[in-house]
Scaffold this motif. Structure first.
Motif, mmCIF file in Angstrom:
data_model
loop_
_atom_site.group_PDB
_atom_site.id
_atom_site.type_symbol
_atom_site.label_atom_id
_atom_site.label_comp_id
_atom_site.label_asym_id
_atom_site.label_seq_id
_atom_site.Cartn_x
_atom_site.Cartn_y
_atom_site.Cartn_z
ATOM 1 N N PRO A 180 0.836 -1.209 0.000
ATOM 2 C CA PRO A 180 0.000 0.000 0.000
ATOM 3 C C PRO A 180 0.867 1.254 0.000
ATOM 4 C CG PRO A 180 -0.092 -1.096 2.133
ATOM 5 C CD PRO A 180 0.628 -2.017 1.203
ATOM 6 N N PRO A 181 0.452 2.315 -0.692
ATOM 7 C CA PRO A 181 1.303 3.509 -0.820
ATOM 8 C C PRO A 181 1.780 4.079 0.508
ATOM 9 C CG PRO A 181 -0.549 3.641 -2.330
ATOM 10 C CD PRO A 181 -0.778 2.424 -1.488
ATOM 11 N N SER A 182 0.958 4.029 1.560
ATOM 12 C CA SER A 182 1.362 4.616 2.833
ATOM 13 C C SER A 182 2.546 3.895 3.455
ATOM 14 C CB SER A 182 0.179 4.600 3.810
ATOM 15 O OG SER A 182 -0.199 3.271 4.129
ATOM 16 N N ARG A 183 2.822 2.649 3.010
ATOM 17 C CA ARG A 183 3.972 1.914 3.544
ATOM 18 C C ARG A 183 5.203 2.076 2.667
ATOM 19 N NH1 ARG A 183 3.637 -0.487 8.730
ATOM 20 N NH2 ARG A 183 5.117 -2.065 7.991
ATOM 21 N N THR A 184 5.133 2.925 1.658
ATOM 22 C CA THR A 184 6.288 3.176 0.787
ATOM 23 C C THR A 184 6.924 4.527 1.072
ATOM 24 O OG1 THR A 184 4.907 4.144 -0.951
ATOM 25 C CG2 THR A 184 5.249 1.756 -1.031
ATOM 26 N N THR A 185 6.476 5.203 2.103
ATOM 27 C CA THR A 185 6.998 6.520 2.483
ATOM 28 C C THR A 185 7.393 6.469 3.965
ATOM 29 O OG1 THR A 185 4.882 7.420 3.260
ATOM 30 C CG2 THR A 185 5.324 7.536 0.888
ATOM 31 N N PRO A 186 8.050 7.513 4.471
ATOM 32 C CA PRO A 186 8.387 7.532 5.903
ATOM 33 C C PRO A 186 7.178 7.445 6.828
ATOM 34 C CG PRO A 186 9.731 9.130 4.731
ATOM 35 C CD PRO A 186 8.734 8.606 3.736
ATOM 36 N N PHE A 187 5.965 7.643 6.295
ATOM 37 C CA PHE A 187 4.776 7.477 7.118
ATOM 38 C C PHE A 187 4.652 6.043 7.625
ATOM 39 C CE2 PHE A 187 0.144 6.822 7.733
ATOM 40 C CZ PHE A 187 -0.089 7.842 8.650
ATOM 41 N N ALA A 188 5.376 5.115 6.984
ATOM 42 C CA ALA A 188 5.383 3.731 7.451
ATOM 43 C C ALA A 188 5.868 3.650 8.897
ATOM 44 C CB ALA A 188 6.270 2.869 6.555
ATOM 45 N N ILE A 189 6.728 4.575 9.304
ATOM 46 C CA ILE A 189 7.212 4.577 10.686
ATOM 47 C C ILE A 189 6.047 4.825 11.637
ATOM 48 C CG2 ILE A 189 8.772 5.715 12.310
ATOM 49 C CD1 ILE A 189 10.528 6.465 9.920
ATOM 50 N N VAL A 190 5.177 5.753 11.287
ATOM 51 C CA VAL A 190 4.020 6.061 12.133
ATOM 52 C C VAL A 190 3.098 4.846 12.201
ATOM 53 C CG1 VAL A 190 2.042 7.589 12.438
ATOM 54 C CG2 VAL A 190 4.198 8.505 11.556
ATOM 55 N N SER A 191 2.831 4.259 11.051
ATOM 56 C CA SER A 191 1.951 3.094 11.003
ATOM 57 C C SER A 191 2.487 1.968 11.874
ATOM 58 C CB SER A 191 1.798 2.626 9.551
ATOM 59 O OG SER A 191 1.049 1.440 9.470
ATOM 60 N N ALA A 192 3.796 1.703 11.749
ATOM 61 C CA ALA A 192 4.401 0.631 12.532
ATOM 62 C C ALA A 192 4.377 0.960 14.022
ATOM 63 C CB ALA A 192 5.841 0.391 12.060
ATOM 64 N N ALA A 193 4.674 2.211 14.362
ATOM 65 C CA ALA A 193 4.729 2.603 15.778
ATOM 66 C C ALA A 193 3.367 2.443 16.450
ATOM 67 C CB ALA A 193 5.229 4.036 15.901
ATOM 68 N N VAL A 194 2.312 2.843 15.754
ATOM 69 C CA VAL A 194 0.968 2.743 16.342
ATOM 70 C C VAL A 194 0.585 1.283 16.549
ATOM 71 C CG1 VAL A 194 -1.480 3.129 15.865
ATOM 72 C CG2 VAL A 194 0.160 4.973 15.504
ATOM 73 N N LEU A 195 0.775 0.454 15.533
ATOM 74 C CA LEU A 195 0.417 -0.959 15.665
ATOM 75 C C LEU A 195 1.189 -1.621 16.803
ATOM 76 C CD1 LEU A 195 -1.052 -3.488 14.599
ATOM 77 C CD2 LEU A 195 0.850 -3.814 13.021
ATOM 78 N N LEU A 196 2.499 -1.377 16.837
ATOM 79 C CA LEU A 196 3.318 -2.013 17.862
ATOM 80 C C LEU A 196 3.007 -1.471 19.249
ATOM 81 C CD1 LEU A 196 6.723 -2.247 15.953
ATOM 82 C CD2 LEU A 196 5.101 -4.090 16.450
ATOM 83 N N LEU A 197 2.634 -0.195 19.349
ATOM 84 C CA LEU A 197 2.279 0.365 20.649
ATOM 85 C C LEU A 197 0.987 -0.266 21.177
ATOM 86 C CD1 LEU A 197 2.845 2.422 22.886
ATOM 87 C CD2 LEU A 197 1.506 4.089 21.581
ATOM 88 N N VAL A 198 -0.010 -0.411 20.304
ATOM 89 C CA VAL A 198 -1.271 -1.035 20.710
ATOM 90 C C VAL A 198 -1.026 -2.458 21.213
ATOM 91 C CG1 VAL A 198 -3.480 -1.905 19.836
ATOM 92 C CG2 VAL A 198 -2.707 0.388 19.203
#
Length: 589
Positions: free
Chosen positions: A291-309
């Motif tokens: 997915p496009p959102s995982r091809t940019t530095p925004f992937a860091i935010v996505s990963a951080a939120v999932l792992l924090l939950v």
């Protein structure tokens, strides 16, 4: 709601054609569908099942329905697993677990890669875990989480929590009573067989089942649960185990090619590295299936939120020892594929596959990250329990679920509209009808296994003909990745291919066992008798034939054994549930 948000475009008419996902109006019990072609048996017994189902329903409907079912089962199964292991998490914890299980990069990337049958197996994993843990009697020994100090405990709260756990235990297998154990065995057989639509799904389910068999419990023994799990898995694996042993050319598989191993290794996403990508359930080898959102530095935010939950609930999950085996499996599912992507790891994988070509299935390291999801779901539910003394459970659930969805927004609507049905041109049906009326071996041009059709969208797709014809379609299985060709197993098809490209006449092709030649799309006119032609496809009648594959009865019998597991397990669950429910109701009264 989450399943519809992800898969709603599939409700449109048409056929799923996207990379490895191929659906056709009708499939048949051809040699390839039974694992008797030269290709590796990677699609057994799914091709057999789709062939049977498409004789009743349109094949496009069958594949789309199974894909949606897999995603839905994943979320529902996560909620049931939480109800068994974390009954005091309540509906709030179940909702967070379901969201984490459905709304993650693994689901997005496997959708884009077209791995619909793998997602069916993925959806079975929490059900397998819940069933085995119920057989172990794990739910019956879970103490309720103490209420916050400022809230007085309810009268009989321990009894109510225990009762809830036992009711959920009864749903997936029960403890103590013979009827409950019998239904639990039937449930385990069913879920393992359903996951076994594809070899990878079966291996994932068997791993989860064996891990849960090691959990502490007061019900059936570890040996009993492990034995049932292994027996169900080995029996369900018979179609592709036998196909590996008897199909022609399987021993010639070129899976040991070093470049092929490297091409399928897990891939680092921006800012995360390989380990961070895998830990956040991403990192598929194909950079175009992301997915496009995982091809940019925004992937860091996505990963951080999932792992924090997930991470907030891990300490409390560790204290409940029944989940420790799933946590160990989750850690291995992240670390081992990351190691496989290193230089020494690639060399080790290459050596293993060189010694046993049938283990080529391990090349795609990222797909094994699915093993982490049951533990992730439980940890996410425990996050609600951990924060509940300070924040209302409903508020925690809303914030966690919304954060997970918001940081992977392009999973919605078929991963941003990229997973959507298409329609075949009319000529394809006409060409298939010509060949099916006289099914003889088919050679196809162009020679690549992957096709790009203007009417099917920008993404490449596997050739649909092998799943649309009664006849054997000669395919090399070669795959071009990043400009490098990873050879497949079709040595005979490769020889026919050379004859075609060299301009061999009809007699040479017929002597080689070619009955038809199909040119898909615009292509060169061949000096062969033409049987059908339009702007999309051309069929030439060569006239050759080849003897039918041996051992068809044997392979058909092994597939029927798998089908008996599936149907028998489901029947056992349904038949035993009614008297079991009545007994439970009488006991509660």
């Amino acid at each position: 709601m989450l399943t519809l948000a992800v898969t709603a475009p599939l409700l449109r008419p048409g056929y799923l054609l996207l990379r490895d996902a191929v659906s056709t109006p009708r499939s048949y019990l051809s040699d390839a569908a039974l694992g008797l072609s030269q290709a590796a048996p990677r699609a057994l017994p799914q091709d057999f099942f789709v062939a049977l189902a498409s004789s009743v329903l349109d094949g496009g409907v069958v594949v789309k329905a199974l894909l949606m079912l897999g995603v839905w089962l994943a979320g529902w199964g996560a909620a049931r697993l939480v109800a068994v292991v974390v009954p005091d998490a309540g509906v709030a914890g179940q909702c967070v677990a379901a969201t984490v299980t459905i709304w993650n990069p693994y689901v997005a990337e496997r959708l884009l890669q077209g791995h619909w049958s793998l997602l069916v197996g993925y959806g079975c994993l929490p059900w397998v875990a819940a069933t085995v843990l119920s057989l172990r009697g794990a739910a019956a020994q879970i103490p309720p989480t103490p209420p916050p100090a400022h809230i007085p405990p309810k009268l009989h709260s321990s009894s109510e929590s225990a009762s809830e756990g036992l009711l959920e235990c009864n749903f997936v297998g029960g403890v103590g009573r013979a009827g409950g154990v019998g239904r639990g065995v039937c449930a385990l057989v069913f879920w393992v067989a359903l996951a076994g639509l594809t070899p990878t799904g079966l291996m994932l389910a068997a791993t989860i089942a064996l891990a849960c068999a090691l959990a502490p419990g007061v019900g059936r023994s570890r040996l009993f649960c492990a034995g049932v799990s292994l027996a169900a898995a080995v029996t369900a694996a018979l179609p592709w185990l036998l196909a590996s042993a008897v199909s022609a050319g399987w021993a010639d598989a070129a899976a040991a090619d070093g470049a092929g191993v490297a091409a399928f290794a897990a891939r680092a996403e921006p800012g995360l590295g390989t380990l961070g990508s895998l830990a956040s359930l991403g990192g598929i080898w194909n950079g175009d299936a992301v997915p496009p959102s995982r091809t940019t530095p925004f992937a860091i935010v996505s990963a951080a939120v999932l792992l924090l939950v997930v991470a907030v609930g891990v300490p409390l999950l560790i204290r409940r020892r029944i989940a420790v085996p799933l946590l160990v499996v989750a850690a291995a599912a992240v670390v081992v594929p990351a190691l496989m992507a290193t230089g020494p790891g690639l060399a080790a994988v290459e050596a293993v596959i060189g010694a046993a070509p049938g283990l080529g299935v391990v090349r795609d390291g990222q797909k094994w990250v699915a093993l982490a999801v049951p533990a992730y779901a439980l940890a996410a539910a425990y996050t609600v329990v951990t924060l509940r003394p300070r924040v209302p459970a409903a508020a925690v659930a809303v914030v966690c679920a919304a954060a997970v969805v918001a940081t992977l927004p392009d999973l919605a609507w078929g991963v941003g509209g990229r997973v959507t049905p298409v329609r075949y041109p009319p000529g394809w049906s006409a060409a298939a009808a010509v060949i099916n009326a006289d099914p003889r071996p088919v050679a196809v041009l162009p020679v690549d296994s992957m096709r790009s059709f203007a009417w099917a969208g920008p993404a490449p797709v596997l050739d649909p003909l092998p799943r649309w014809l009664r006849a054997d379609v000669l395919s090399t299985g070669d795959l071009t990745i990043g400009g490098h060709t990873v050879p497949g197993e079709g040595s005979r098809a490769r020889e026919i291919q050379r004859l075609l490209l060299a301009g061999a006449d009809r007699h040479r092709l017929a002597d080689a066992g070619v009955g038809w030649v199909v040119v898909e799309g615009p292509g060169p006119a061949l000096a062969l008798p033409m049987a059908y032609r339009d702007t999309d496809i051309t069929v030439y009648d060569v006239g050759g034939d080849a003897p039918a594959a041996a051992r068809r009865p044997l392979m058909l019998a092994t597939h029927l054994v798998w089908l008996a597991l599936l149907v028998g397990g489901l029947a056992g669950m349904v038949v035993r549930r009614r008297p079991q429910a009545a007994h439970t109701e009488g006991t509660n009264r």
